[in-house]
Design a protein around this motif. Structure first.
Motif, PDB file in Angstrom:
ATOM      1  N   PHE A  15      -5.554   4.815   1.531  1.00 37.65           N
ATOM      2  CA  PHE A  15      -4.353   4.714   0.695  1.00 37.65           C
ATOM      3  C   PHE A  15      -4.606   5.303  -0.684  1.00 37.65           C
ATOM      4  O   PHE A  15      -5.748   5.447  -1.127  1.00 37.65           O
ATOM      5  CB  PHE A  15      -3.869   3.268   0.593  1.00 37.65           C
ATOM      6  N   SER A  16      -3.500   5.640  -1.361  1.00 33.69           N
ATOM      7  CA  SER A  16      -3.575   6.196  -2.713  1.00 33.69           C
ATOM      8  C   SER A  16      -3.521   5.100  -3.772  1.00 33.69           C
ATOM      9  O   SER A  16      -4.261   5.142  -4.758  1.00 33.69           O
ATOM     10  CB  SER A  16      -2.426   7.189  -2.939  1.00 33.69           C
ATOM     11  N   MET A  17      -2.642   4.100  -3.563  1.00 25.28           N
ATOM     12  CA  MET A  17      -2.465   3.019  -4.525  1.00 25.28           C
ATOM     13  C   MET A  17      -2.129   1.728  -3.781  1.00 25.28           C
ATOM     14  O   MET A  17      -1.623   1.767  -2.663  1.00 25.28           O
ATOM     15  CB  MET A  17      -1.322   3.350  -5.502  1.00 25.28           C
ATOM     16  N   LYS A  18      -2.413   0.588  -4.417  1.00 25.61           N
ATOM     17  CA  LYS A  18      -1.966  -0.690  -3.872  1.00 25.61           C
ATOM     18  C   LYS A  18      -1.597  -1.619  -5.024  1.00 25.61           C
ATOM     19  O   LYS A  18      -2.071  -1.445  -6.147  1.00 25.61           O
ATOM     20  CB  LYS A  18      -3.039  -1.323  -2.983  1.00 25.61           C
ATOM     21  N   LYS A  19      -0.770  -2.625  -4.696  1.00 22.63           N
ATOM     22  CA  LYS A  19      -0.344  -3.560  -5.730  1.00 22.63           C
ATOM     23  C   LYS A  19       0.079  -4.872  -5.071  1.00 22.63           C
ATOM     24  O   LYS A  19       0.740  -4.868  -4.030  1.00 22.63           O
ATOM     25  CB  LYS A  19       0.826  -2.967  -6.525  1.00 22.63           C
ATOM     26  N   ALA A  20      -0.304  -5.980  -5.695  1.00 24.66           N
ATOM     27  CA  ALA A  20       0.116  -7.295  -5.229  1.00 24.66           C
ATOM     28  C   ALA A  20       1.401  -7.684  -5.955  1.00 24.66           C
ATOM     29  O   ALA A  20       1.484  -7.606  -7.186  1.00 24.66           O
ATOM     30  CB  ALA A  20      -0.977  -8.321  -5.494  1.00 24.66           C
ATOM     31  N   VAL A  21       2.403  -8.086  -5.177  1.00 29.67           N
ATOM     32  CA  VAL A  21       3.730  -8.392  -5.739  1.00 29.67           C
ATOM     33  C   VAL A  21       4.173  -9.770  -5.262  1.00 29.67           C
ATOM     34  O   VAL A  21       4.021 -10.106  -4.070  1.00 29.67           O
ATOM     35  CB  VAL A  21       4.762  -7.327  -5.305  1.00 29.67           C
ATOM     36  N   GLU A  22       4.703 -10.566  -6.166  1.00 27.33           N
ATOM     37  CA  GLU A  22       5.278 -11.861  -5.812  1.00 27.33           C
ATOM     38  C   GLU A  22       6.688 -11.635  -5.280  1.00 27.33           C
ATOM     39  O   GLU A  22       7.571 -11.168  -6.008  1.00 27.33           O
ATOM     40  CB  GLU A  22       5.320 -12.768  -7.047  1.00 27.33           C
ATOM     41  N   GLY A  42      -9.067   3.453  -1.288  1.00 26.62           N
ATOM     42  CA  GLY A  42      -9.707   2.589  -0.311  1.00 26.62           C
ATOM     43  C   GLY A  42      -8.992   2.687   1.019  1.00 26.62           C
ATOM     44  O   GLY A  42      -8.241   3.641   1.271  1.00 26.62           O
ATOM     45  N   THR A  43      -9.198   1.712   1.893  1.00 29.93           N
ATOM     46  CA  THR A  43      -8.563   1.730   3.214  1.00 29.93           C
ATOM     47  C   THR A  43      -7.940   0.363   3.523  1.00 29.93           C
ATOM     48  O   THR A  43      -8.291  -0.655   2.913  1.00 29.93           O
ATOM     49  CB  THR A  43      -9.579   2.073   4.316  1.00 29.93           C
ATOM     50  N   TYR A  66       0.847  -1.190   0.000  1.00 24.37           N
ATOM     51  CA  TYR A  66       0.000   0.000   0.000  1.00 24.37           C
ATOM     52  C   TYR A  66       0.886   1.245   0.000  1.00 24.37           C
ATOM     53  O   TYR A  66       1.898   1.297   0.708  1.00 24.37           O
ATOM     54  CB  TYR A  66      -0.895   0.029   1.244  1.00 24.37           C
ATOM     55  N   VAL A  67       0.483   2.228  -0.799  1.00 23.70           N
ATOM     56  CA  VAL A  67       1.221   3.501  -0.869  1.00 23.70           C
ATOM     57  C   VAL A  67       0.272   4.633  -0.490  1.00 23.70           C
ATOM     58  O   VAL A  67      -0.824   4.746  -1.056  1.00 23.70           O
ATOM     59  CB  VAL A  67       1.797   3.746  -2.277  1.00 23.70           C
ATOM     60  N   ILE A  68       0.700   5.451   0.457  1.00 23.90           N
ATOM     61  CA  ILE A  68      -0.049   6.648   0.848  1.00 23.90           C
ATOM     62  C   ILE A  68       0.759   7.869   0.415  1.00 23.90           C
ATOM     63  O   ILE A  68       1.920   8.017   0.798  1.00 23.90           O
ATOM     64  CB  ILE A  68      -0.295   6.713   2.369  1.00 23.90           C
ATOM     65  N   ILE A  69       0.147   8.731  -0.392  1.00 24.70           N
ATOM     66  CA  ILE A  69       0.773   9.997  -0.782  1.00 24.70           C
ATOM     67  C   ILE A  69       0.030  11.105  -0.046  1.00 24.70           C
ATOM     68  O   ILE A  69      -1.153  11.334  -0.295  1.00 24.70           O
ATOM     69  CB  ILE A  69       0.713  10.224  -2.303  1.00 24.70           C
TER      70      ILE A  69
END
Length: 290
Positions: free
Chosen positions: A241-248, A230-231, A215-218
């Motif tokens: 949060f501003s953005m989120k991403k699933a990473v392996e 979202g939250t 999760y990234v908060i700007i």
């Protein structure tokens, strides 16, 4: 014959006198009505002046209640605008209906603007209060934990610290880039169309492998969060949060890039990027834009 002539003359004279008396009475009534309307117009103008003056004073009070340079500058500009409109109103005559109507509409706009600032400042004050209370609570928990740790022997303390450090991911090389519609980097946000955040998840062979949600908060210069992705839960509370991403994640260094399409007006100032994973803040950095 004299009577036949004299009587109509008398009647005509009496009718003429009656008409003159009625006309004089009507003129007096009209004059009084005009006077009453002018007094009402003067009273209405005075009430408008008082309200403009109250708005100007409220802006001064609000500026002393906050510690945000960007917001203070906005309040100053609105205060100057309000004072200018007040001076315009004072220079007008109450009978200038067209200009009075215009300034009355401006007054309604000023009323709506100051209401929005009051709500924003109240929200910021409540947020600061909550953060202060949260900091106090966290500080208290930390002090209590410190007292407990001090009761343990040095070997156990060192082992706990090593385990905690080894288990947590770490974001390095954090960068925030503002790009125009052609993908060119900018140092000014006026023509910004995309925000790009780059960072690396550092190599950590002791961390558990698998898919991790990042999760990234700007945080904008005024303290609010950019975007509305979202939250998520963090320390028993929900954060926006501003953005989120699933990473392996495989334990090796993993590059990550995230993009946010600009859909609101961005102002210059200091923006803070905070990155979270597994319930921890794994990196944070501030960036300044014009």
């Amino acid at each position: 014959m004299n009577k036949k002539v004299f009587i109509p003359v008398i009647i005509f004279v009496l009718a003429l006198i009656s008409g003159i008396v009625y006309l004089g009475y009507s003129l007096n009534e009209q004059k009084q009505a005009n006077k009453d309307m002018q007094e009402l117009a003067e009273l209405d103008k005075k009430e408008m002046e008082n309200e403009y003056q109250r708005f100007a004073e409220q802006y001064s009070e609000m500026k002393t209640a906050i510690n945000n340079d960007s917001l203070v500058e906005q309040l100053t500009q609105e205060q100057l605008k309000t004072q200018k409109l007040l001076e315009e109103l004072r220079s007008l005559k109450a009978t200038d209906a067209r200009e009075i109507t215009r300034l009355k509409k401006e007054l309604a706009t000023c009323r709506a603007v100051i209401r929005s600032y009051i709500l924003e400042i109240d929200s910021l004050n409540r947020l600061n209060k909550n953060l202060t209370e949260e900091n106090t609570r966290v500080k208290g928990q930390y002090e209590e934990a410190t007292r407990q740790i001090e009761g343990l022997n040095a070997d156990k303390q060192n082992l706990s610290e090593k385990v905690a450090i080894a288990a947590q991911l770490n974001a390095t090389g954090i960068a925030m880039l503002a790009k125009n519609k052609n993908g060119k980097n900018l140092d000014k946000l006026k023509k910004c169309r995309t925000i790009q955040v780059n960072f690396n998840i550092a190599r950590n062979v002791t961390a558990t492998n698998g898919v991790r949600t990042l999760y990234v908060i700007i945080t904008k210069p005024n303290g609010t969060v950019l975007g509305n992705g979202g939250t998520f839960r963090y320390e028993n509370r929900s954060l926006q949060f501003s953005m989120k991403k699933a990473v392996e994640y495989t334990g090796e260094e993993t590059p990550v890039s995230m993009f946010w399409n600009v859909n609101e007006t961005l102002t210059g100032g200091t923006y803070k990027v905070s990155i979270f994973a597994d319930g921890n803040m794994i990196g944070s950095r501030s960036f300044s834009f014009k």
